[in-house]
Design a protein around this motif. Structure first.
Motif, PDB file in Angstrom:
ATOM      1  N   ALA A 111       2.759  -7.707  14.382  1.00  0.00           N
ATOM      2  CA  ALA A 111       1.730  -8.046  13.394  1.00  0.00           C
ATOM      3  C   ALA A 111       0.881  -6.828  13.047  1.00  0.00           C
ATOM      4  CB  ALA A 111       0.837  -9.167  13.936  1.00  0.00           C
ATOM      5  N   PHE A 112       0.529  -6.025  14.062  1.00  0.00           N
ATOM      6  CA  PHE A 112      -0.268  -4.822  13.805  1.00  0.00           C
ATOM      7  C   PHE A 112       0.506  -3.854  12.922  1.00  0.00           C
ATOM      8  CE2 PHE A 112      -2.154  -0.717  14.586  1.00  0.00           C
ATOM      9  CZ  PHE A 112      -3.510  -0.988  14.686  1.00  0.00           C
ATOM     10  N   GLY A 113       1.800  -3.699  13.209  1.00  0.00           N
ATOM     11  CA  GLY A 113       2.615  -2.809  12.388  1.00  0.00           C
ATOM     12  C   GLY A 113       2.732  -3.284  10.958  1.00  0.00           C
ATOM     13  N   GLN A 114       2.868  -4.607  10.771  1.00  0.00           N
ATOM     14  CA  GLN A 114       2.974  -5.155   9.419  1.00  0.00           C
ATOM     15  C   GLN A 114       1.683  -4.925   8.632  1.00  0.00           C
ATOM     16  OE1 GLN A 114       5.499  -6.480   7.863  1.00  0.00           O
ATOM     17  NE2 GLN A 114       6.967  -7.090   9.405  1.00  0.00           N
ATOM     18  N   VAL A 115       0.544  -5.212   9.257  1.00  0.00           N
ATOM     19  CA  VAL A 115      -0.737  -5.046   8.566  1.00  0.00           C
ATOM     20  C   VAL A 115      -1.013  -3.572   8.289  1.00  0.00           C
ATOM     21  CG1 VAL A 115      -3.237  -5.328   8.782  1.00  0.00           C
ATOM     22  CG2 VAL A 115      -1.705  -7.189   9.463  1.00  0.00           C
ATOM     23  N   SER A 116      -0.777  -2.726   9.279  1.00  0.00           N
ATOM     24  CA  SER A 116      -1.037  -1.293   9.101  1.00  0.00           C
ATOM     25  C   SER A 116      -0.155  -0.709   8.007  1.00  0.00           C
ATOM     26  CB  SER A 116      -0.798  -0.543  10.419  1.00  0.00           C
ATOM     27  OG  SER A 116      -1.723  -0.926  11.396  1.00  0.00           O
ATOM     28  N   SER A 117       1.145  -1.065   8.022  1.00  0.00           N
ATOM     29  CA  SER A 117       2.044  -0.513   7.003  1.00  0.00           C
ATOM     30  C   SER A 117       1.660  -1.005   5.606  1.00  0.00           C
ATOM     31  CB  SER A 117       3.489  -0.899   7.314  1.00  0.00           C
ATOM     32  OG  SER A 117       3.662  -2.304   7.280  1.00  0.00           O
ATOM     33  N   SER A 118       1.116  -2.212   5.521  1.00  0.00           N
ATOM     34  CA  SER A 118       0.664  -2.711   4.218  1.00  0.00           C
ATOM     35  C   SER A 118      -0.538  -1.925   3.723  1.00  0.00           C
ATOM     36  CB  SER A 118       0.310  -4.197   4.323  1.00  0.00           C
ATOM     37  OG  SER A 118       1.438  -4.958   4.668  1.00  0.00           O
ATOM     38  N   PHE A 119      -1.478  -1.673   4.617  1.00  0.00           N
ATOM     39  CA  PHE A 119      -2.640  -0.868   4.232  1.00  0.00           C
ATOM     40  C   PHE A 119      -2.248   0.583   3.972  1.00  0.00           C
ATOM     41  CE2 PHE A 119      -5.383  -4.193   6.256  1.00  0.00           C
ATOM     42  CZ  PHE A 119      -6.164  -4.452   5.139  1.00  0.00           C
ATOM     43  N   GLN A 120      -1.129   0.998   4.527  1.00  0.00           N
ATOM     44  CA  GLN A 120      -0.668   2.380   4.357  1.00  0.00           C
ATOM     45  C   GLN A 120       0.280   2.512   3.172  1.00  0.00           C
ATOM     46  OE1 GLN A 120       1.060   3.258   8.144  1.00  0.00           O
ATOM     47  NE2 GLN A 120      -0.864   3.009   9.235  1.00  0.00           N
ATOM     48  N   TYR A 121       0.147   1.637   2.208  1.00  0.00           N
ATOM     49  CA  TYR A 121       1.039   1.677   1.042  1.00  0.00           C
ATOM     50  C   TYR A 121       1.012   3.049   0.371  1.00  0.00           C
ATOM     51  CZ  TYR A 121       2.743   0.741  -3.684  1.00  0.00           C
ATOM     52  OH  TYR A 121       3.420   0.802  -4.867  1.00  0.00           O
ATOM     53  N   LEU A 122      -0.184   3.586   0.181  1.00  0.00           N
ATOM     54  CA  LEU A 122      -0.291   4.901  -0.456  1.00  0.00           C
ATOM     55  C   LEU A 122       0.303   5.996   0.418  1.00  0.00           C
ATOM     56  CD1 LEU A 122      -3.862   4.777  -2.041  1.00  0.00           C
ATOM     57  CD2 LEU A 122      -1.661   4.522  -3.180  1.00  0.00           C
ATOM     58  N   VAL A 123       0.129   5.852   1.736  1.00  0.00           N
ATOM     59  CA  VAL A 123       0.674   6.857   2.659  1.00  0.00           C
ATOM     60  C   VAL A 123       2.193   6.906   2.547  1.00  0.00           C
ATOM     61  CG1 VAL A 123       0.936   7.491   5.079  1.00  0.00           C
ATOM     62  CG2 VAL A 123      -1.251   6.624   4.257  1.00  0.00           C
ATOM     63  N   ASN A 124       2.818   5.736   2.578  1.00  0.00           N
ATOM     64  CA  ASN A 124       4.276   5.670   2.585  1.00  0.00           C
ATOM     65  C   ASN A 124       4.886   5.942   1.210  1.00  0.00           C
ATOM     66  OD1 ASN A 124       4.358   4.891   5.354  1.00  0.00           O
ATOM     67  ND2 ASN A 124       3.852   2.801   4.778  1.00  0.00           N
ATOM     68  N   SER A 125       4.127   5.685   0.154  1.00  0.00           N
ATOM     69  CA  SER A 125       4.698   5.765  -1.195  1.00  0.00           C
ATOM     70  C   SER A 125       4.161   6.933  -2.013  1.00  0.00           C
ATOM     71  CB  SER A 125       4.403   4.448  -1.954  1.00  0.00           C
ATOM     72  OG  SER A 125       4.864   3.333  -1.236  1.00  0.00           O
ATOM     73  N   TRP A 126       3.365   7.786  -1.407  1.00  0.00           N
ATOM     74  CA  TRP A 126       2.690   8.817  -2.198  1.00  0.00           C
ATOM     75  C   TRP A 126       3.641   9.710  -2.994  1.00  0.00           C
ATOM     76  CZ3 TRP A 126      -1.856   9.156  -4.158  1.00  0.00           C
ATOM     77  CH2 TRP A 126      -2.330  10.376  -4.643  1.00  0.00           C
ATOM     78  N   PRO A 127       4.742  10.220  -2.412  1.00  0.00           N
ATOM     79  CA  PRO A 127       5.643  11.049  -3.231  1.00  0.00           C
ATOM     80  C   PRO A 127       6.178  10.310  -4.451  1.00  0.00           C
ATOM     81  CG  PRO A 127       6.136  11.329  -0.894  1.00  0.00           C
ATOM     82  CD  PRO A 127       5.182  10.177  -1.000  1.00  0.00           C
ATOM     83  N   ASP A 128       6.529   9.026  -4.286  1.00  0.00           N
ATOM     84  CA  ASP A 128       7.025   8.242  -5.420  1.00  0.00           C
ATOM     85  C   ASP A 128       5.919   7.973  -6.438  1.00  0.00           C
ATOM     86  OD1 ASP A 128       9.562   8.081  -4.289  1.00  0.00           O
ATOM     87  OD2 ASP A 128       9.024   6.295  -3.129  1.00  0.00           O
ATOM     88  N   ILE A 129       4.694   7.777  -5.944  1.00  0.00           N
ATOM     89  CA  ILE A 129       3.561   7.562  -6.851  1.00  0.00           C
ATOM     90  C   ILE A 129       3.307   8.809  -7.687  1.00  0.00           C
ATOM     91  CG2 ILE A 129       1.068   7.185  -6.948  1.00  0.00           C
ATOM     92  CD1 ILE A 129       1.366   5.381  -4.512  1.00  0.00           C
ATOM     93  N   VAL A 130       3.426   9.967  -7.059  1.00  0.00           N
ATOM     94  CA  VAL A 130       3.248  11.229  -7.780  1.00  0.00           C
ATOM     95  C   VAL A 130       4.263  11.334  -8.924  1.00  0.00           C
ATOM     96  CG1 VAL A 130       3.528  13.726  -7.573  1.00  0.00           C
ATOM     97  CG2 VAL A 130       2.207  12.482  -5.863  1.00  0.00           C
ATOM     98  N   THR A 131       5.512  11.003  -8.613  1.00  0.00           N
ATOM     99  CA  THR A 131       6.557  11.055  -9.644  1.00  0.00           C
ATOM    100  C   THR A 131       6.274  10.069 -10.769  1.00  0.00           C
ATOM    101  OG1 THR A 131       8.209  11.708  -7.995  1.00  0.00           O
ATOM    102  CG2 THR A 131       9.025  10.796 -10.063  1.00  0.00           C
ATOM    103  N   LEU A 132       5.865   8.857 -10.408  1.00  0.00           N
ATOM    104  CA  LEU A 132       5.583   7.845 -11.420  1.00  0.00           C
ATOM    105  C   LEU A 132       4.418   8.264 -12.315  1.00  0.00           C
ATOM    106  CD1 LEU A 132       6.161   5.080 -12.637  1.00  0.00           C
ATOM    107  CD2 LEU A 132       4.619   4.073 -10.949  1.00  0.00           C
ATOM    108  N   ILE A 133       3.382   8.847 -11.729  1.00  0.00           N
ATOM    109  CA  ILE A 133       2.237   9.301 -12.525  1.00  0.00           C
ATOM    110  C   ILE A 133       2.673  10.355 -13.537  1.00  0.00           C
ATOM    111  CG2 ILE A 133       0.047  10.552 -12.430  1.00  0.00           C
ATOM    112  CD1 ILE A 133      -0.501   9.192  -9.761  1.00  0.00           C
ATOM    113  N   SER A 134       3.509  11.276 -13.105  1.00  0.00           N
ATOM    114  CA  SER A 134       3.954  12.332 -14.022  1.00  0.00           C
ATOM    115  C   SER A 134       4.811  11.751 -15.146  1.00  0.00           C
ATOM    116  CB  SER A 134       4.739  13.402 -13.252  1.00  0.00           C
ATOM    117  OG  SER A 134       5.931  12.866 -12.696  1.00  0.00           O
TER     118      SER A 134
END
Length: 421
Positions: free
Chosen positions: A363-386
């Motif tokens: 449960a802790f891993g699920q909640v933490s990974s959800s809050f860490q959406y930007l952490v895990n997806s930042w490279p893809d977010i950068v590409t999408l923004i561009s």
């Protein structure tokens, strides 16, 4: 990007968020109890959890399915009357199906977490003397329950990914049709063909990856935060801070917020560099394409200058990604042991069983990974923004807005070209 697929995008997305929040709040503030009027009451507070797939056709779940369908049909009916759109079945009903299937997948994960408690407690009893406290048949039965739940998860995952792929291609089809209907006004923009063909493809692919991840993260939070709050009753002390209310929830929030802020600050320059990278690559490719038909284009000095711009931007990008990856790697490695660190006082005091430990870690891993959406997806977010910036600049022509300088320079150059096509 949006007007081609959604009816009146700004108003639509605003009402979607408001309606979704209202539906969720109403559900938690009394909507669940309304099922009792139809013979589908919520589970009693002291009722033992249902272990296995039977939970998915229990009365509380059946009422949720009905409630979700009613909420969706009301929203769809409003927009179908207020602003009919040729893609409304995919953009509204398709989005609703993705939300439902993603939520169902998260609920399967919750069911798996419920299974972990009694199963790993049984493992603990089997490994604790005297021998023979647990029969092999009980262990096989527990494994079978897991397999059935896992098969349900696999089925939902495959169906969801298949549908999302078609959903995103429909969106790309809508964008392609919209841009081609305005091609005479758009064709003089730098890299127009690339933006219609490649950028729309990359945009739809990025939205598919990031959109489904975002929806899953939100759904996971809604499903697992109450679970984590309930499991917090087994944890009385945290290292350094000691005893606090809902320690697991507070710890996951603080740790995830730290990682998100850290990487947002460290990677603040990456979107602009990725945007610039697409521009210099497009300028270099365009000159080479002109050189295929015109001997006066793609001359060595011009090509050398354009490629030097490509080289310079890539080297800057490599430098900034280097320290970003250092920060990201350190954080993700620390994340692997953070849950164990905060549980050290509880484990050392022997206050939890092995089954509860497994439930807390999951449960802790699920909640933490959800809050860490930007952490895990930042490279893809950068590409999408561009990509978004390129397409947004592309659409500025249709809306009469000022184009970026590099686009204006290209238009002026094309105006002087006797054959800009």
């Amino acid at each position: 990007m949006f007007v081609s697929f959604f009816p009146r995008p700004k108003l639509f997305l605003t009402t979607l968020v408001v309606w979704s929040l209202a539906a969720v709040l109403f559900w938690f503030l009394g909507g669940q109890e309304l099922g009792g009027l139809f013979g589908l009451p919520p589970a009693a507070a002291d009722a033992a959890p249902i272990i296995g797939v039977g939970v998915f056709w229990s009365k509380p779940y059946l009422w949720f399915y009905i409630y979700f369908a009613v909420v969706v049909l009301i929203f769809y009916g409003f927009w179908a009357i207020y602003a009919p759109h040729p893609w409304q079945n995919w953009s509204i009903l398709g989005s609703a199906f993705i939300l439902f299937s993603t939520n169902f997948s998260v609920q399967v994960s919750v069911a798996l977490n419920e299974w972990r408690g009694p199963f790993f407690d049984m493992i603990q009893r089997a490994l604790t003397p005297p021998a023979g406290a647990v029969k092999p048949a009980d262990l096989y039965q527990g494994i079978w329950v897991f397999l059935v739940i896992a098969f349900v998860w696999i089925g939902v995952y495959v169906v969801t990914r298949f549908f999302v792929s078609h959903y995103i291609f429909r969106w790309r089809t809508a964008m392609n049709g919209f841009y081609m209907s305005h091609w005479e006004r758009l064709r003089t923009i730098e890299g127009a063909s690339q933006r219609v063909q490649e950028d729309t493809m990359r945009f739809s692919t990025s939205v598919e990856d990031l959109g489904t991840s975002l929806v899953e993260s939100v759904m996971t939070l809604v499903a697992f935060l109450p679970v984590l709050a309930q499991l917090s009753s087994h944890v009385t002390d945290l290292p350094i801070v000691g005893s606090i209310p809902y320690p697991l929830v507070i710890a996951s929030l603080a740790w995830s917020a730290f990682g998100t802020v850290l990487l947002a600050v460290v990677g603040v320059r990456l979107p602009g560099l990725e945007f610039r990278n697409q521009r210099v690559e497009a300028a270099y490719r365009k000159e080479l394409v002109y050189g295929e038909d015109d001997a006066d284009r793609a001359r060595p000095p011009t090509v050398a200058e354009l490629f030097a711009n490509v080289r310079q931007n890539y080297f800057r990008l490599y430098f900034h990604y280097a320290y970003f990856n250092v920060a990201r790697a350190f954080y993700l490695q620390a994340d692997n042991i953070f849950a164990y660190v905060i549980l050290v006082p509880t484990i050392a005091a022997g206050k939890i069983t092995f089954g509860i430990l497994q439930q807390i870690l999951t449960a802790f891993g699920q909640v933490s990974s959800s809050f860490q959406y930007l952490v895990n997806s930042w490279p893809d977010i950068v590409t999408l923004i561009s990509i978004y910036k390129r397409l947004r600049a592309f659409e500025a022509t249709l809306e009469g807005e000022a184009l970026p300088g590099i686009d204006l320079r290209y238009i002026h150059r094309a105006a002087d070209d006797p054959d800009p096509a």
